[in-house]
Design an enzyme around this catalytic site. Structure first.
Site, PDB file in Angstrom:
ATOM      1  N   PHE A   1       8.582   1.544  -2.676  1.00 11.85           N
ATOM      2  CA  PHE A   1       8.597   0.367  -3.555  1.00 11.85           C
ATOM      3  C   PHE A   1       8.181  -0.912  -2.833  1.00 11.85           C
ATOM      4  O   PHE A   1       8.436  -2.002  -3.318  1.00 11.85           O
ATOM      5  CB  PHE A   1       9.989   0.187  -4.165  1.00 11.85           C
ATOM      6  CG  PHE A   1      10.376   1.303  -5.093  1.00 11.85           C
ATOM      7  CD1 PHE A   1       9.907   1.341  -6.401  1.00 11.85           C
ATOM      8  CD2 PHE A   1      11.196   2.333  -4.664  1.00 11.85           C
ATOM      9  CE1 PHE A   1      10.246   2.374  -7.260  1.00 11.85           C
ATOM     10  CE2 PHE A   1      11.551   3.378  -5.521  1.00 11.85           C
ATOM     11  CZ  PHE A   1      11.072   3.396  -6.817  1.00 11.85           C
TER      12      PHE A   1
ATOM     13  N   GLU B   1       3.132  -5.827  -0.965  1.00  7.23           N
ATOM     14  CA  GLU B   1       2.336  -6.344   0.138  1.00  7.23           C
ATOM     15  C   GLU B   1       2.797  -7.753   0.499  1.00  7.23           C
ATOM     16  O   GLU B   1       3.170  -8.531  -0.364  1.00  7.23           O
ATOM     17  CB  GLU B   1       0.858  -6.348  -0.264  1.00  7.23           C
ATOM     18  CG  GLU B   1       0.427  -4.944  -0.543  1.00  7.23           C
ATOM     19  CD  GLU B   1      -1.080  -4.784  -0.628  1.00  7.23           C
ATOM     20  OE1 GLU B   1      -1.806  -5.683  -0.196  1.00  7.23           O
ATOM     21  OE2 GLU B   1      -1.489  -3.726  -1.127  1.00  7.23           O
TER      22      GLU B   1
ATOM     23  N   CYS C   1      -1.541  -1.218  -7.415  1.00  6.99           N
ATOM     24  CA  CYS C   1      -0.559  -0.376  -8.118  1.00  6.99           C
ATOM     25  C   CYS C   1      -0.444  -0.587  -9.621  1.00  6.99           C
ATOM     26  O   CYS C   1      -0.439   0.378 -10.376  1.00  6.99           O
ATOM     27  CB  CYS C   1       0.815  -0.585  -7.503  1.00  6.99           C
ATOM     28  SG  CYS C   1       0.969   0.214  -5.919  1.00  6.99           S
TER      29      CYS C   1
ATOM     30  N   THR D   1      -7.483   5.795  -9.304  1.00  4.83           N
ATOM     31  CA  THR D   1      -7.781   6.210 -10.673  1.00  4.83           C
ATOM     32  C   THR D   1      -9.088   7.006 -10.652  1.00  4.83           C
ATOM     33  O   THR D   1     -10.040   6.649  -9.962  1.00  4.83           O
ATOM     34  CB  THR D   1      -7.935   4.967 -11.573  1.00  4.83           C
ATOM     35  OG1 THR D   1      -6.731   4.195 -11.478  1.00  4.83           O
ATOM     36  CG2 THR D   1      -8.159   5.354 -13.022  1.00  4.83           C
TER      37      THR D   1
ATOM     38  N   PHE E   1       7.340  -1.804 -15.680  1.00  9.44           N
ATOM     39  CA  PHE E   1       8.241  -2.893 -16.090  1.00  9.44           C
ATOM     40  C   PHE E   1       7.855  -4.217 -15.431  1.00  9.44           C
ATOM     41  O   PHE E   1       7.861  -5.267 -16.071  1.00  9.44           O
ATOM     42  CB  PHE E   1       9.698  -2.553 -15.733  1.00  9.44           C
ATOM     43  CG  PHE E   1      10.452  -1.856 -16.835  1.00  9.44           C
ATOM     44  CD1 PHE E   1      10.013  -0.637 -17.328  1.00  9.44           C
ATOM     45  CD2 PHE E   1      11.594  -2.418 -17.375  1.00  9.44           C
ATOM     46  CE1 PHE E   1      10.708   0.009 -18.343  1.00  9.44           C
ATOM     47  CE2 PHE E   1      12.293  -1.777 -18.397  1.00  9.44           C
ATOM     48  CZ  PHE E   1      11.854  -0.556 -18.875  1.00  9.44           C
TER      49      PHE E   1
HETATM   50  C1  UDX Z   1       3.749  -3.968  -6.460  1.00  8.42           C
HETATM   51  C2  UDX Z   1       5.263  -3.769  -6.616  1.00  8.42           C
HETATM   52  O1  UDX Z   1       5.913  -5.055  -6.564  1.00  8.42           O
HETATM   53  C3  UDX Z   1       5.804  -2.845  -5.532  1.00  8.42           C
HETATM   54  O2  UDX Z   1       7.185  -2.598  -5.722  1.00  8.42           O
HETATM   55  C4  UDX Z   1       5.030  -1.533  -5.591  1.00  8.42           C
HETATM   56  O3  UDX Z   1       5.479  -0.660  -4.570  1.00  8.42           O
HETATM   57  C5  UDX Z   1       3.537  -1.792  -5.452  1.00  8.42           C
HETATM   58  O4  UDX Z   1       3.102  -2.715  -6.463  1.00  8.42           O
HETATM   59  P1  UDX Z   1       2.170  -5.489  -4.942  1.00  8.42           P
HETATM   60  O5  UDX Z   1       1.044  -4.951  -5.742  1.00  8.42           O
HETATM   61  O6  UDX Z   1       2.061  -5.518  -3.464  1.00  8.42           O
HETATM   62  O7  UDX Z   1       3.513  -4.658  -5.247  1.00  8.42           O
HETATM   63  O8  UDX Z   1       2.394  -6.998  -5.386  1.00  8.42           O
HETATM   64  P2  UDX Z   1       3.337  -7.815  -6.382  1.00  8.42           P
HETATM   65  O9  UDX Z   1       4.015  -8.864  -5.598  1.00  8.42           O
HETATM   66  O10 UDX Z   1       4.183  -6.944  -7.192  1.00  8.42           O
HETATM   67  O11 UDX Z   1       2.258  -8.563  -7.303  1.00  8.42           O
HETATM   68  C6  UDX Z   1       1.363  -7.868  -8.151  1.00  8.42           C
HETATM   69  C7  UDX Z   1       0.493  -8.827  -8.924  1.00  8.42           C
HETATM   70  O12 UDX Z   1       1.232  -9.526  -9.923  1.00  8.42           O
HETATM   71  C8  UDX Z   1      -0.172  -9.921  -8.064  1.00  8.42           C
HETATM   72  O13 UDX Z   1      -1.497 -10.111  -8.474  1.00  8.42           O
HETATM   73  C9  UDX Z   1       0.661 -11.151  -8.353  1.00  8.42           C
HETATM   74  O14 UDX Z   1      -0.053 -12.346  -8.157  1.00  8.42           O
HETATM   75  C10 UDX Z   1       1.019 -10.923  -9.808  1.00  8.42           C
HETATM   76  N1  UDX Z   1       2.248 -11.610 -10.220  1.00  8.42           N
HETATM   77  C11 UDX Z   1       3.451 -11.251  -9.696  1.00  8.42           C
HETATM   78  C12 UDX Z   1       2.178 -12.630 -11.166  1.00  8.42           C
HETATM   79  O15 UDX Z   1       1.099 -12.964 -11.654  1.00  8.42           O
HETATM   80  N2  UDX Z   1       3.338 -13.239 -11.562  1.00  8.42           N
HETATM   81  C13 UDX Z   1       4.560 -12.909 -11.051  1.00  8.42           C
HETATM   82  O16 UDX Z   1       5.570 -13.502 -11.465  1.00  8.42           O
HETATM   83  C14 UDX Z   1       4.617 -11.873 -10.088  1.00  8.42           C
END
Ligand code: UDX
Ligand code: ADP
Length: 480
Positions: free
Chosen positions: A166, A169, A280, A98, A230
């Site tokens: 997509f 991590e 992300c 950003t 989403f």
């Molecule tokens: C995300 C997308 O899932 C992925 O498809 C994209 O390419 C990059 O961004 P990432 O950031 O690695 O991936 O992690 P993700 O598992 O999606 O979790 C993101 C955040 O949401 C984390 O802080 C996680 O703890 C939180 N989270 C996720 C929740 O608080 N509750 C949930 O039910 C799911």
């Protein structure tokens, strides 16, 4: 349509996206030479390290993939010009943070690295190439790339594709090996379709055709932002409900289970937490909001902005609850933090909720003692320092800038969780690391000050068991 068989690929950017993606392509396509280049010499040296434990990125399964392909058809190099020159297809996987300055500060994606890449490709290329955007980019970046690439007048033709990544991590290799879908956006011209087909043919080496979605370029670029928006929206939605649960005595995990059984809603991404983090979600939503504002769609912009606002509120609510519960001040009180990473099984701390909660408590002069199984002390202080110079966000902006001396006098990082919690007034759980569940909580209780508070920001410890030991336990969304 004249589809070219690709035998030489280059990827600019050996980071979180470029490294694992190219390693898997190389492993699955031994007939294609894959060269990953980066300006960062240390990063490339780390990717070339004979000791596979020293790769710059920790991902389950990644070391095995690199071990198989590296030196065979997978190469890591700092010679960017040579790799560009030799490649028929170039993936761009550079960072797009950003913007922290000027027009669009705090919202728009900073495209300076992308632009530099495009200029370099334009300067070096002597024959036609397919350029693939892998980084997450604002819609219509391909247009900007095209303008730069075609302005050299040297007759070289570029086809531009969008194929966003997509992967999440912690599951990156799995997500690449068995993707829900690979997405490719291209121009609807004969040469554009041929370029799309060339990339389809690469993915077909291990992905069934029905899992490869092809669209026009703009749709592909916007799909990536939409998918992340989403997913983040689901987390903010369940977090919004968690606040109501705490007032009404309902249980947010029971609600998630109940609504998740509805096949139209689905069970995933309904885990209420202290707030989402990661590189992300926030970045992509802010980017989306900025685009909507740019195209004069304020209602749409406000709608998506609310997802980030709710996330800020959730982090703030958690911090405020700690302060309120500790009799309205945490000044001089020891608060233990279990976890700093933005989620478990990663050492990544970008936008981690822990940082924002720490900041609010530090504003009230709490003494914070952090333990995280994978995050280094150096990283934690770097995060705290960064926040002081980049105070953007609803609640963070209100905070005062603290000196690093002051922060260092208030924050201690531990290698032993029990030491972090000894004599603490409260323990806050910020990341859902599995090991936290199996701690000797009786010992923790014995060593903490009384009343001993536990604030579980991930709902992972057994509330009943801890309450029986004598803890005051606060969960997210559990009608405390
Ligand atoms: C995300 C997308 O899932 C992925 O498809 C994209 O390419 C990059 O961004 P990432 O950031 O690695 O991936 O992690 P993700 O598992 O999606 O979790 C993101 C955040 O949401 C984390 O802080 C996680 O703890 C939180 N989270 C996720 C929740 O608080 N509750 C949930 O039910 C799911
Ligand atoms: P991501 O999570 O999107 O992969 P990272 O920050 O992990 O982002 O990685 C991006 C990489 O791109 C960094 O290692 C950075 O050094 C590299 N990079 C940025 N600009 C260029 C460039 N012009 N040429 C080569 N590498 C670049």
């Amino acid at each position: 349509m004249n589809t070219k068989k690709i035998t030489n690929i280059c990827c600019i950017g050996a980071g979180y996206v470029g490294g694992p993606t190219m390693a898997v392509i190389a492993q699955k396509c031994p007939h294609i030479k894959v060269t990953v280049v980066d300006l960062n010499e240390q990063r490339i040296a780390d990717w070339n390290n004979a000791d596979l434990d020293k790769l710059p990125i920790y991902e389950p399964g990644l070391a095995d993939v690199v071990a198989e392909a590296r030196g065979r058809n997978l190469f890591f190099s700092t010679d960017v010009d040579k790799a560009i020159d030799e490649a028929e297809m170039i993936f761009i996987s550079v960072n797009t943070p950003t913007k922290t300055y000027g027009v669009g500060k705090g919202m728009a994606a900073d495209l300076k690295y992308i632009e530099l890449c495009a200029r370099q490709i334009a300067r070096v290329s002597k024959d036609d190439k397919i350029i693939v955007e892998k980084s997450t980019l604002p819609v219509r970046t391909a247009e900007a790339l095209r303008t730069i690439l075609t302005s050299t007048g040297n007759g070289v033709k570029f086809e531009i594709l969008s194929s966003p990544e997509f992967l999440a991590e912690g599951t990156a290799v799995q997500d690449l090996m068995n993707p829900d879908r690979f997405l490719i956006g291209g121009e609807q011209t004969e040469s554009g379709e041929a370029a799309v087909q060339a990339l389809v043919d690469i993915y077909l080496n291990w992905v069934p055709r029905e899992n490869i979605v092809t669209t026009r370029v703009w749709s592909s670029e916007l799909s990536k932002l939409t998918a992340n928006a989403f997913l983040a929206q689901r987390v903010s939605s369940i977090n919004a409900i968690s606040a109501l649960c705490e007032k009404t005595g309902a249980d947010v995990d029971e609600i998630a289970r109940a609504i998740g059984k509805d096949s139209r809603i689905g069970a995933k991404f309904l885990k209420s937490s202290v707030g989402f983090g990661g590189s992300c979600f926030q970045k992509d939503i802010l980017n989306l909001v900025y685009l909507c504002q740019h195209f004069n769609l304020p209602e749409v912009a406000d709608y998506w902005a609310q997802v980030v606002k709710m996330n800020d509120y959730q982090k703030h609510r958690f911090a405020k609850n700690i302060i309120d519960s500790l009799f309205n001040t945490v000044s001089g009180k020891k608060i233990a933090f279990l976890g700093w990473a933005f989620k478990k099984d990663t050492n990544d701390t970008r936008e981690t909720a822990a940082l924002y909660v720490a900041d609010e408590l530090l504003q009230d002069r709490a003494e914070i003692h952090v333990y995280d199984p994978k995050v280094t002390e150096e990283q934690i202080f770097a995060d705290l320092e960064y926040l002081q110079t980049h105070r953007v966000g609803q609640y963070v902006e209100q905070g005062e800038i603290m000196s690093m001396d002051e922060i260092r006098s208030l924050v201690t990082v531990h290698n032993d969780p029990y030491e972090a919690m000894a004599s603490a007034h409260a323990t806050a759980i910020l990341t859902e690391w599995d090991e936290f569940k199996s701690y000797d909580w009786q010992k923790v209780y014995n060593d903490m000050l009384k009343p001993a508070f536990v604030f579980d920001g991930r709902n992972i410890v057994d509330k009943k068991q801890l309450s029986e030991i004598g803890f005051e336990v606060y969960n997210i969304g559990k009608g405390n």
